[in-house]
Design an enzyme around this catalytic site. Structure first.
Site, PDB file in Angstrom:
ATOM      1  N   ASP A 276      48.883  29.266  16.446  1.00  8.17           N
ATOM      2  CA  ASP A 276      48.265  30.597  16.360  1.00  8.17           C
ATOM      3  C   ASP A 276      47.914  31.004  14.935  1.00  8.17           C
ATOM      4  O   ASP A 276      47.915  32.197  14.597  1.00  8.17           O
ATOM      5  CB  ASP A 276      49.182  31.676  16.987  1.00  8.17           C
ATOM      6  CG  ASP A 276      49.502  31.367  18.432  1.00  8.17           C
ATOM      7  OD1 ASP A 276      48.636  30.808  19.125  1.00  8.17           O
ATOM      8  OD2 ASP A 276      50.633  31.682  18.872  1.00  8.17           O
TER       9      ASP A 276
ATOM     10  N   LYS B 188      43.265  28.933  13.986  1.00  8.17           N
ATOM     11  CA  LYS B 188      42.486  27.674  13.963  1.00  8.17           C
ATOM     12  C   LYS B 188      41.105  27.860  14.594  1.00  8.17           C
ATOM     13  O   LYS B 188      40.101  27.394  14.074  1.00  8.17           O
ATOM     14  CB  LYS B 188      43.241  26.572  14.734  1.00  8.17           C
ATOM     15  CG  LYS B 188      44.574  26.183  14.138  1.00  8.17           C
ATOM     16  CD  LYS B 188      45.286  25.140  14.986  1.00  8.17           C
ATOM     17  CE  LYS B 188      45.748  25.633  16.331  1.00  8.17           C
ATOM     18  NZ  LYS B 188      46.809  26.644  16.319  1.00  8.17           N
TER      19      LYS B 188
ATOM     20  N   GLN C 274      48.151  23.908  18.730  1.00 10.51           N
ATOM     21  CA  GLN C 274      49.521  24.104  18.219  1.00 10.51           C
ATOM     22  C   GLN C 274      49.552  23.956  16.682  1.00 10.51           C
ATOM     23  O   GLN C 274      48.575  24.274  16.042  1.00 10.51           O
ATOM     24  CB  GLN C 274      50.506  23.144  18.904  1.00 10.51           C
ATOM     25  CG  GLN C 274      50.754  23.474  20.366  1.00 10.51           C
ATOM     26  CD  GLN C 274      49.707  22.938  21.319  1.00 10.51           C
ATOM     27  OE1 GLN C 274      49.368  21.779  21.286  1.00 10.51           O
ATOM     28  NE2 GLN C 274      49.181  23.774  22.171  1.00 10.51           N
TER      29      GLN C 274
HETATM   30  P1  GDP Z   1      44.820  29.697  17.116  1.00 13.92           P
HETATM   31  O1  GDP Z   1      45.648  29.367  18.302  1.00 13.92           O
HETATM   32  O2  GDP Z   1      45.319  29.057  15.858  1.00 13.92           O
HETATM   33  O3  GDP Z   1      43.355  29.458  17.333  1.00 13.92           O
HETATM   34  O4  GDP Z   1      45.006  31.264  16.877  1.00 13.92           O
HETATM   35  P2  GDP Z   1      44.992  32.417  18.000  1.00 13.92           P
HETATM   36  O5  GDP Z   1      43.583  32.624  18.417  1.00 13.92           O
HETATM   37  O6  GDP Z   1      46.006  32.157  19.042  1.00 13.92           O
HETATM   38  O7  GDP Z   1      45.575  33.637  17.170  1.00 13.92           O
HETATM   39  C1  GDP Z   1      44.964  34.127  16.018  1.00 13.92           C
HETATM   40  C2  GDP Z   1      44.623  35.607  16.246  1.00 13.92           C
HETATM   41  O8  GDP Z   1      44.283  36.189  15.014  1.00 13.92           O
HETATM   42  C3  GDP Z   1      43.403  35.802  17.131  1.00 13.92           C
HETATM   43  O9  GDP Z   1      43.551  37.013  17.824  1.00 13.92           O
HETATM   44  C4  GDP Z   1      42.253  35.904  16.137  1.00 13.92           C
HETATM   45  O10 GDP Z   1      41.148  36.651  16.641  1.00 13.92           O
HETATM   46  C5  GDP Z   1      42.914  36.636  15.025  1.00 13.92           C
HETATM   47  N1  GDP Z   1      42.416  36.337  13.668  1.00 13.92           N
HETATM   48  C6  GDP Z   1      42.008  35.146  13.154  1.00 13.92           C
HETATM   49  N2  GDP Z   1      41.742  35.284  11.829  1.00 13.92           N
HETATM   50  C7  GDP Z   1      41.998  36.574  11.529  1.00 13.92           C
HETATM   51  C8  GDP Z   1      41.958  37.332  10.309  1.00 13.92           C
HETATM   52  O11 GDP Z   1      41.650  36.830   9.234  1.00 13.92           O
HETATM   53  N3  GDP Z   1      42.339  38.639  10.386  1.00 13.92           N
HETATM   54  C9  GDP Z   1      42.720  39.233  11.545  1.00 13.92           C
HETATM   55  N4  GDP Z   1      43.056  40.518  11.512  1.00 13.92           N
HETATM   56  N5  GDP Z   1      42.767  38.556  12.702  1.00 13.92           N
HETATM   57  C10 GDP Z   1      42.430  37.244  12.681  1.00 13.92           C
HETATM   58  P1  IMO Z   2      47.813  27.257  19.862  1.00 14.80           P
HETATM   59  O1  IMO Z   2      46.934  26.054  20.010  1.00 14.80           O
HETATM   60  C1  IMO Z   2      51.871  28.854  19.637  1.00 14.80           C
HETATM   61  C2  IMO Z   2      54.937  26.666  21.877  1.00 14.80           C
HETATM   62  C3  IMO Z   2      55.610  27.362  23.059  1.00 14.80           C
HETATM   63  C4  IMO Z   2      56.988  26.728  22.970  1.00 14.80           C
HETATM   64  C5  IMO Z   2      56.675  25.287  22.564  1.00 14.80           C
HETATM   65  C6  IMO Z   2      56.640  24.311  23.735  1.00 14.80           C
HETATM   66  O2  IMO Z   2      47.262  28.505  20.445  1.00 14.80           O
HETATM   67  O3  IMO Z   2      48.269  27.387  18.445  1.00 14.80           O
HETATM   68  P2  IMO Z   2      54.823  23.874  25.628  1.00 14.80           P
HETATM   69  O4  IMO Z   2      54.270  24.766  26.690  1.00 14.80           O
HETATM   70  O5  IMO Z   2      53.788  23.333  24.700  1.00 14.80           O
HETATM   71  O6  IMO Z   2      55.702  22.788  26.161  1.00 14.80           O
HETATM   72  O7  IMO Z   2      55.797  24.811  24.755  1.00 14.80           O
HETATM   73  O8  IMO Z   2      55.418  25.330  21.927  1.00 14.80           O
HETATM   74  N1  IMO Z   2      53.458  26.614  21.938  1.00 14.80           N
HETATM   75  C7  IMO Z   2      52.651  27.349  21.166  1.00 14.80           C
HETATM   76  N2  IMO Z   2      52.928  28.321  20.268  1.00 14.80           N
HETATM   77  N3  IMO Z   2      50.591  28.460  19.819  1.00 14.80           N
HETATM   78  C8  IMO Z   2      50.305  27.465  20.691  1.00 14.80           C
HETATM   79  O9  IMO Z   2      49.079  26.903  20.804  1.00 14.80           O
HETATM   80  C9  IMO Z   2      51.356  26.888  21.451  1.00 14.80           C
HETATM   81  N4  IMO Z   2      51.405  25.934  22.400  1.00 14.80           N
HETATM   82  C10 IMO Z   2      52.704  25.764  22.678  1.00 14.80           C
HETATM   83  O10 IMO Z   2      55.647  28.756  22.870  1.00 14.80           O
HETATM   84  O11 IMO Z   2      57.724  27.315  21.926  1.00 14.80           O
HETATM   85 MG    MG Z   3      46.803  30.335  19.762  1.00 19.84          MG
END
Ligand code: GDP
Ligand code: IMO
Ligand code: MG
Length: 424
Positions: free
Chosen positions: A13, A16, A225
């Protein structure tokens, strides 16, 4: 042309998908190389939000091809649902997506066992998985008990393989987990339906990707991840069941390592993690709630509140080492605008002694060493020029870069594609 790689440098999260979307404008092919529907990848374009789980985040661009690599575990139900939603929003998903014939198929019993194991675990054994069946599908892959996308193209062969697998799996479901057996006559037609819909898109992506690279196409490898969740380099056993790191990108796509150029590590300006496991910079109590609220830190897949912590230099240095990261992207710097001063973990101590690297065991016992940096009060959301950031924000970014010893190439100041600073 080269392949570049985007990896998460923390516990997932990191933002990416925002970065992949940004970089996709100069890319021909985007490849997801591991994980499955456990990922939640958010892209915001012109204020409109899209969340991807299995479909690569580059799908929004008209001219990109998206590939589900051999290292992914593909859940046909989730995949078709995600495609249908994207097609409703006007994206031509089935015309633009290719599926590796070697990627493993995640089936309902994987999800059932994942859930049963999580529910049946004592609090100290619980991983806090997404319950999407990821670990179970990878376990079957390693046990050589898996079905691959290519198997779905041969109806009769599939029937035999599935019958054999279900014989074994149903014994496990009933005897070990006390669950209902799954039915061949539900799973088989479902797989045939998937093959009918997506059969033309299932190819040998390993040769496709390498030959496109030879022809001069630009490839972006999309990690799910993050390094802290890597089965080998993360905080085992509180990890996912794949390698989100650089080695996993090669093994999960088949892209020849000689094509790989930049490894771009994504990190938030602070840190989060979902699920269980050690987290040295974690902010507990109300202070953690404040950061969670400011950053909107709720899981995009499960909606769970994310645990929040400060930027951890040791963690990022570990990620740089194991991935060969040569450029970092610092996201969500705008979220820190609230703070007078910003703590950063600059090292770990164990039994009074400073550790010289991220430990592979016993992270829960380390004591983080903090340094405080001056914050800024101005709202910096959406700023696209480094020079326009308040001086203390510039110095926070410069200081992090110095501490981790790798250049920060991009700073993100908001969720939208446009909220991006390219560093000189
Ligand atoms: P990923 O799994 O690494 O692609 O990240 P996620 O999408 O799960 O979580 C990142 C969150 O932060 C999302 O809600 C994005 O829209 C938000 N986001 C990404 N870059 C920024 C930033 O620079 N500022 C803010 N405020 N939000 C961001
Ligand atoms: P993105 O791609 C954050 C975490 C789960 C748990 C552990 C194992 O959005 O960054 P699983 O279901 O994979 O066997 O769970 O990994 N987890 C993540 N945490 N972002 C993710 O993906 C995750 N995918 C799995 O919360 O701790
Ligand atoms: Mg994510």
């Amino acid at each position: 042309m080269p392949a570049n790689l985007v990896v998460g440098a923390q516990w997932g999260d990191e933002g990416k998908a925002k970065v992949i979307d940004y970089l996709s404008k100069d890319t021909d092919i985007i490849v997801r190389y591991q994980g499955g529907a456990n990922a939640g990848h958010t892209v915001v374009v012109g204020g409109k939000k899209y969340v991807f789980h299995l479909v690569p985040s580059g799908i929004i661009y008209d001219n990109t091809v998206c590939v589900i690599g051999n290292g992914v575990v593909l859940d046909p139900d989730y995949f078709l649902q995600e495609c249908a939603e994207l097609e409703k929003s006007g994206f031509r998903v089935s015309e633009k997506i290719l599926i590796s014939d070697s990627c493993h198929i995640l089936l309902p019993y994987h999800r059932m066992i994942d859930e049963a194991r999580e529910l049946g675990s004592s609090p100290e054994r619980k991983i806090g998985t997404t319950k999407k069946g990821i670990g179970m599908c990878y376990a079957d892959k390693m046990l050589r008990m898996g079905l691959r996308a290519g198997d779905l193209l041969d109806k009769e062969g599939l029937k035999k393989k599935l019958e054999h697998i279900l014989d074994v799996k149903n014994q496990e479901l009933v005897k070990y987990y006390d669950l209902e057996p799954v039915r061949f006559d539900e799973i088989y037609p479902n797989l045939l339906h998937f093959a009918e819909r997506m059969g033309k898109n299932i190819i040998n992506t390993i040769y496709y990707l390498n030959s496109e690279l030879e022809k001069g196409k630009r490839i972006l490898l999309e990690g799910a991840q993050g390094t802290g969740l890597d089965i080998d380099f993360g905080t085992y056993p509180y990890v996912t069941s794949s390698n989100p790191t650089t080695g996993g990108a090669l093994a999960g796509s088949g892209v020849n390592f000689r094509h790989l150029k930049d490894v771009i590590g994504i990190t938030k300006a602070y840190a989060t993690r979902v699920g269980e496991g050690p987290f040295p910079s974690e902010i507990l109590g109300e202070a953690g709630d404040v950061l969670r609220k400011l950053g909107g830190e709720y899981g995009s897949t499960t909606g769970r509140p994310r645990r929040c912590g400060w930027f951890d230099v040791e963690m990022i240095k570990h990620s740089i080492t194991v991935n060969g990261i040569n450029s970092l992207v610092l996201t969500k710097i705008d979220v820190l605008s609230h703070y007078e001063s910003i703590p950063v973990v600059i090292g770990y101590e164990l039994k009074g002694k400073r550790l010289d690297h991220f430990p592979s065991q016993g992270l829960e016992d380390v004591k983080p060493v903090f340094a405080d940096f001056k914050g800024w009060k101005d709202d910096i959301s959406g700023i696209c020029d480094f020079a326009k950031l308040p001086p203390t924000c510039q110095s926070y970014i410069n200081k992090l870069q110095e501490l981790v010893g790798t250049k920060i190439g991009i700073v993100s100041t908001g969720p939208d594609r446009e909220h991006t600073i390219i560093m000189k």
